[in-house]
Write an enzyme that holds these catalytic residues in place. Sequence first.
Site, PDB file in Angstrom:
ATOM      1  N   ASP A  26       0.583  -1.378   0.044  1.00  0.00           N
ATOM      2  CA  ASP A  26      -0.081  -0.117   0.093  1.00  0.00           C
ATOM      3  C   ASP A  26       0.946   1.235  -0.251  1.00  0.00           C
ATOM      4  O   ASP A  26       0.455   2.291   0.583  1.00  0.00           O
ATOM      5  CB  ASP A  26      -0.940  -0.070   1.288  1.00  0.00           C
ATOM      6  CG  ASP A  26      -2.044  -1.263   1.295  1.00  0.00           C
ATOM      7  OD1 ASP A  26      -2.093  -1.887   0.302  1.00  0.00           O
ATOM      8  OD2 ASP A  26      -2.635  -1.226   2.199  1.00  0.00           O
ATOM      9  N   LYS A 131      -6.531  -5.084  -3.029  1.00  0.00           N
ATOM     10  CA  LYS A 131      -7.152  -5.719  -2.171  1.00  0.00           C
ATOM     11  C   LYS A 131      -8.347  -4.546  -1.462  1.00  0.00           C
ATOM     12  O   LYS A 131      -7.842  -3.519  -1.347  1.00  0.00           O
ATOM     13  CB  LYS A 131      -6.106  -6.018  -1.032  1.00  0.00           C
ATOM     14  CG  LYS A 131      -5.252  -4.799  -0.308  1.00  0.00           C
ATOM     15  CD  LYS A 131      -4.147  -5.314   0.408  1.00  0.00           C
ATOM     16  CE  LYS A 131      -3.459  -4.209   1.308  1.00  0.00           C
ATOM     17  NZ  LYS A 131      -4.089  -3.560   2.160  1.00  0.00           N
ATOM     18  N   CYS A 164      -2.089  -2.412   7.782  1.00  0.00           N
ATOM     19  CA  CYS A 164      -2.224  -3.364   6.687  1.00  0.00           C
ATOM     20  C   CYS A 164      -0.645  -4.284   6.806  1.00  0.00           C
ATOM     21  O   CYS A 164      -0.937  -5.442   6.166  1.00  0.00           O
ATOM     22  CB  CYS A 164      -2.220  -2.502   5.233  1.00  0.00           C
ATOM     23  SG  CYS A 164      -4.005  -1.865   5.344  1.00  0.00           S
TER      24      CYS A 164
HETATM   25  C1  C5J Z   1      -3.246   0.671   5.518  1.00  0.00           C
HETATM   26  C2  C5J Z   1      -4.929   1.579   6.656  1.00  0.00           C
HETATM   27  N1  C5J Z   1      -2.603   0.490   4.240  1.00  0.00           N
HETATM   28  N2  C5J Z   1      -3.986   2.278   7.780  1.00  0.00           N
HETATM   29  N3  C5J Z   1      -4.465   1.070   5.553  1.00  0.00           N
HETATM   30  O1  C5J Z   1      -2.414   0.422   6.375  1.00  0.00           O
HETATM   31  O2  C5J Z   1      -5.929   2.311   6.713  1.00  0.00           O
END
Ligand code: C5J
Length: 232
Positions: A26, A131, A164
């Site tokens: 991400d 995802k 994540c």
């Molecule tokens: C991730 C989030 N990628 N913190 N998303 O950690 O909402």
Amino acid sequence: MVRATIKAEPHPLAIDLDRAALIIIDMQRDFLEPGGFGAALGNDVTLLAAAIGPCKAVLDAARARGMLVIHTREGHRPDLSDAPPLKVERGDPAMRIGARGPMGRILIRGEAGHDIIAALYPIDGEPVIDKPGKGAFYQTDLELMLRNRGIETLFVCGVTTEICVNTTVREANDRGFRCIVLSDCCASYFPQFHEIGLAMIKAQGGILGWVSDAASAAAAIYTATAKSGRAA
Ligand code: C5J
């Protein structure tokens, strides 16, 4: 088989680099740049920038070796049909998932903010996993890809450490994949959560995995590649 020993906590780890992959979680504009999802939730997005350079160093090493590199992106279909209402209904309605922001609709596939930051942009041949959840295995074909390639070990980078990254490591651990989380390649909007997120992984003899860093991982990858005489 190409053995490499990775300096890691709670202890150094010998792995087969031919069965290792790099997963970058991400590293999207929506989390790292102003005007995206992270900022909409009231976070200081500049706190995540520290992970970019170390991620790039490991990415370069992995690419030089021809290692499988997988990128993930958290996000949803434009009609939000894959987004649980519980997730969408959080926060200021003008700044929720699907709302229009300076980088397009927040956390929506195809929008500018949903894309990966320029510094770590995927190249041809590097799968990108879209995802809908926090974990990269949830409702994706990641496990299938890893099993088809005989992957045993994942070098894990990305954001955020406690959300994540941690969720993906837990999912991977339950599926029998060894995770080496690279501490400086991960970041959080909450520095204390970053530290605790890493501590939770390596505690109890590495109950969820190992923690290393970009320099150790890159050095091990370059050294093994030089010794084995194989680069992509
Ligand atoms: C991730 C989030 N990628 N913190 N998303 O950690 O909402």
